[in-house]
Design a protein around this motif. Sequence first.
Motif, PDB file in Angstrom:
ATOM      1  N   GLY A 155       1.911  -3.755  -9.578  1.00 15.38           N
ATOM      2  CA  GLY A 155       3.363  -3.757  -9.446  1.00 15.38           C
ATOM      3  C   GLY A 155       3.831  -3.502  -8.031  1.00 15.38           C
ATOM      4  N   ALA A 156       3.214  -2.537  -7.364  1.00 13.90           N
ATOM      5  CA  ALA A 156       3.649  -2.184  -6.013  1.00 13.90           C
ATOM      6  C   ALA A 156       3.496  -3.386  -5.074  1.00 13.90           C
ATOM      7  N   PHE A 157       2.385  -4.117  -5.220  1.00 14.45           N
ATOM      8  CA  PHE A 157       2.161  -5.268  -4.342  1.00 14.45           C
ATOM      9  C   PHE A 157       3.079  -6.427  -4.729  1.00 14.45           C
ATOM     10  N   ILE A 158       3.258  -6.621  -6.045  1.00 13.90           N
ATOM     11  CA  ILE A 158       4.166  -7.679  -6.489  1.00 13.90           C
ATOM     12  C   ILE A 158       5.575  -7.391  -5.973  1.00 13.90           C
ATOM     13  N   GLY A 159       5.988  -6.124  -6.090  1.00  8.86           N
ATOM     14  CA  GLY A 159       7.308  -5.740  -5.598  1.00  8.86           C
ATOM     15  C   GLY A 159       7.443  -5.987  -4.105  1.00  8.86           C
ATOM     16  N   ALA A 160       6.415  -5.628  -3.347  1.00 14.18           N
ATOM     17  CA  ALA A 160       6.460  -5.787  -1.894  1.00 14.18           C
ATOM     18  C   ALA A 160       6.500  -7.266  -1.507  1.00 14.18           C
ATOM     19  N   PHE A 219       0.837  -1.205   0.000  1.00 14.13           N
ATOM     20  CA  PHE A 219       0.000   0.000   0.000  1.00 14.13           C
ATOM     21  C   PHE A 219       0.873   1.257   0.000  1.00 14.13           C
ATOM     22  N   ALA A 220       1.859   1.253   0.893  1.00 16.25           N
ATOM     23  CA  ALA A 220       2.717   2.434   1.006  1.00 16.25           C
ATOM     24  C   ALA A 220       3.523   2.645  -0.275  1.00 16.25           C
ATOM     25  N   ALA A 221       4.010   1.530  -0.847  1.00 15.20           N
ATOM     26  CA  ALA A 221       4.777   1.639  -2.086  1.00 15.20           C
ATOM     27  C   ALA A 221       3.882   2.128  -3.228  1.00 15.20           C
ATOM     28  N   LEU A 222       2.617   1.726  -3.189  1.00 15.08           N
ATOM     29  CA  LEU A 222       1.681   2.201  -4.204  1.00 15.08           C
ATOM     30  C   LEU A 222       1.534   3.722  -4.093  1.00 15.08           C
ATOM     31  N   GLY A 223       1.524   4.209  -2.858  1.00 13.91           N
ATOM     32  CA  GLY A 223       1.491   5.655  -2.645  1.00 13.91           C
ATOM     33  C   GLY A 223       2.691   6.333  -3.295  1.00 13.91           C
ATOM     34  N   VAL A 224       3.863   5.749  -3.096  1.00 13.83           N
ATOM     35  CA  VAL A 224       5.072   6.304  -3.712  1.00 13.83           C
ATOM     36  C   VAL A 224       4.961   6.227  -5.236  1.00 13.83           C
ATOM     37  N   ALA A 225       4.422   5.097  -5.719  1.00 12.39           N
ATOM     38  CA  ALA A 225       4.310   4.905  -7.170  1.00 12.39           C
ATOM     39  C   ALA A 225       3.357   5.912  -7.810  1.00 12.39           C
ATOM     40  N   VAL A 226       2.321   6.302  -7.082  1.00 14.86           N
ATOM     41  CA  VAL A 226       1.385   7.310  -7.604  1.00 14.86           C
ATOM     42  C   VAL A 226       2.146   8.598  -7.917  1.00 14.86           C
ATOM     43  N   LEU A 227       2.996   9.019  -6.978  1.00 19.62           N
ATOM     44  CA  LEU A 227       3.761  10.252  -7.214  1.00 19.62           C
ATOM     45  C   LEU A 227       4.819  10.071  -8.294  1.00 19.62           C
ATOM     46  N   LEU A 228       5.322   8.834  -8.423  1.00 20.48           N
ATOM     47  CA  LEU A 228       6.306   8.571  -9.480  1.00 20.48           C
ATOM     48  C   LEU A 228       5.718   8.862 -10.856  1.00 20.48           C
ATOM     49  N   ALA A 277      -0.113   5.267   2.047  1.00 22.12           N
ATOM     50  CA  ALA A 277       0.980   4.936   2.960  1.00 22.12           C
ATOM     51  C   ALA A 277       0.426   4.763   4.372  1.00 22.12           C
ATOM     52  N   GLY A 278      -0.534   5.626   4.747  1.00 23.71           N
ATOM     53  CA  GLY A 278      -1.140   5.535   6.070  1.00 23.71           C
ATOM     54  C   GLY A 278      -1.876   4.220   6.272  1.00 23.71           C
ATOM     55  N   LEU A 279      -2.611   3.798   5.259  1.00 17.63           N
ATOM     56  CA  LEU A 279      -3.323   2.524   5.348  1.00 17.63           C
ATOM     57  C   LEU A 279      -2.340   1.393   5.589  1.00 17.63           C
ATOM     58  N   GLY A 280      -1.241   1.428   4.836  1.00 17.30           N
ATOM     59  CA  GLY A 280      -0.191   0.414   5.035  1.00 17.30           C
ATOM     60  C   GLY A 280       0.343   0.449   6.461  1.00 17.30           C
ATOM     61  N   GLY A 281       0.599   1.654   6.970  1.00 15.02           N
ATOM     62  CA  GLY A 281       1.157   1.795   8.315  1.00 15.02           C
ATOM     63  C   GLY A 281       0.206   1.285   9.383  1.00 15.02           C
TER      64      GLY A 281
END
Lengths: 248, 307
Positions: free
Chosen positions: B254-259, B35-44, B213-217
Amino acid sequence: MTRPILEAKGLHVAFNGVKAADDVSIAIHDGEFLAIIGPNGSGKTTLLNICTGYIRPKSGSVQLDGHDITHLSPRAIARRGVARAFQIPQLFSAQRVIDNMMLALAATDGLWSAVQPLETARRRDEARALLDLVGLAGDADRISSTLPEGHRKLLDIAVALALKPRLLLLDEPTSGVSALERFPLMEALMSALRQRRITALFVEHDMDVVARYASRVLVWNAGNIMAEGRPDEVFSNAQVRQRVVGVA
Amino acid sequence: MPAIIAAAAVLILTLLPVAAPWLQFVLTLAIAKGFAALGVAVLLRAGLISIGHAMFFAASAYAVAFLARAGVNDLGLLLILSVLGGALVGAVAGSFLVRYRAIFFAMLNLAVSMVFYALCAKLYGVTGGTDGMPVPVPAVFGIALGEPAFKSVLFYLSLGLMVLVGLAVQRYLNSPLGHALSAVHTNEIRLEYLGIPVWAVLLIAYVISAALAGLGGAIAGFAIGRVVPDFAFWTASGHLVLIAVLGGIGGVPGAFIGALFLELLHSAAVTVTDSWNLIVGMTLIIVIMFMPQGVYGLFARKEATSL
Ligand SMILES: Nc1ncnc2c1ncn2[C@@H]1O[C@H](COP(=O)(O)OP(=O)(O)OP(=O)(O)O)[C@@H](O)[C@H]1O
Ligand SMILES: [Mg+2]
């Protein structure tokens, strides 16, 4: 005479001492197709930059429908119905051609209520119709960066049209466009402008295009207007022929 | 076709903890980081790299701990309120961070997150300092659960949210707002000339990314049962960027696969070697050099390139 759509008064801009606008005043009236011609570096693009809020003049003012827009941002001016096609195409080059178009259409569609996908049937049809108009029907699904330069110019113009402007500013619409495509493009553009009641100003280097389509011509030189009038009047002016048109 | 692959993958994830119970914790944590990585990916998408998103990860986890301390004891309510808390922190930080680009954006996110980290670590009286705060087992729909049962509920809830939130993010990215976000990366001038406010496009994206990212945390806090300042440490932020890049910026899965890839690799690696960072580094080099679309790119259908 009616009040002009766009009126600029006493514009001054200088870059490192070079005067790109030296006491420039112009007015564009409803339904005009106003051409600006002039040598390289005479300040034509600078005028468009000022009128769209991209640069602030050192002094002078720009009015749209009688309202002062001199200090508004390009975004605010675009929202007031002024669209621009650029000398160097400004595209979303990583996106498909059709996505460039649909984003422009969405911008006037109340983008902020949009939770539906960018691609709707209506938007796609509208985008394709405009691409068809400028002769890019076959390129809709290509990534914009893969288009040849001339087609990038056409897309840039189609994007500006997609904004449904009242006033369209075109910076050398036919440069980079092949000689073969030039007149078909102008014909399509003129009919679109008439049909949609769009007033336009265009900077142009091709004198045949100017002679054929412009309703009025402003001749630029060193940051100011050296002559003005109907195409035939301007082209018979000896000074203009020598300095700008390049024939003696 | 991609939908079938995704459904199969989710089904496998559903069954894995039944076969190997020890995996449940690893997978829950992987989804949380996803979830948090997906947040980062959105900004990417907008070409912006945040090296500070662990801050929002930690903010929501702390929010859960504070709310629990204040007497809130319902899983659903805790999740919603803590994610809103993360989004609020995102709105505040984002309102000035989205004015910056490139290295300035990356570094300012890092800086703000380090201030946040320092506050969490130093305000002993409020946050428990480096000891952190406990995250107790909450009730689920009014039912008090034992810890093992709760951890199972948490895992399956995370899995369900992964699908639902993933679809919602996909929808956002396909909307005009999502396309405008990618357009920030390619041509801000044209975007302004379309009359689209770049700062609003970015702020919305920033708040969404902070909420993710908050949801992930929050999930991680529940899974671990404690929140510590290290949740917000810059290495954690770096890890999120790593996962986002590893998963490729191509798609939401991708974010979940990566995680998942990284967490599983981690649990496998710690049993045989202590050079975990060496493995991470080598993996990243391989991904960047040979798979610019990330691990996800291996599965994504290639777009026909026009000639
Ligand atoms: N942002 C800028 N910074 C510095 N100088 C500039 C800038 N923009 C324009 N100029 C200068 O101002 C003058 C006018 O430039 P402008 O681009 O308006 O000319 P133009 O008439 O559009 O020329 P062309 O036909 O080559 O497009 C030139 O000397 C140019 O170098
Ligand atoms: Mg120019």
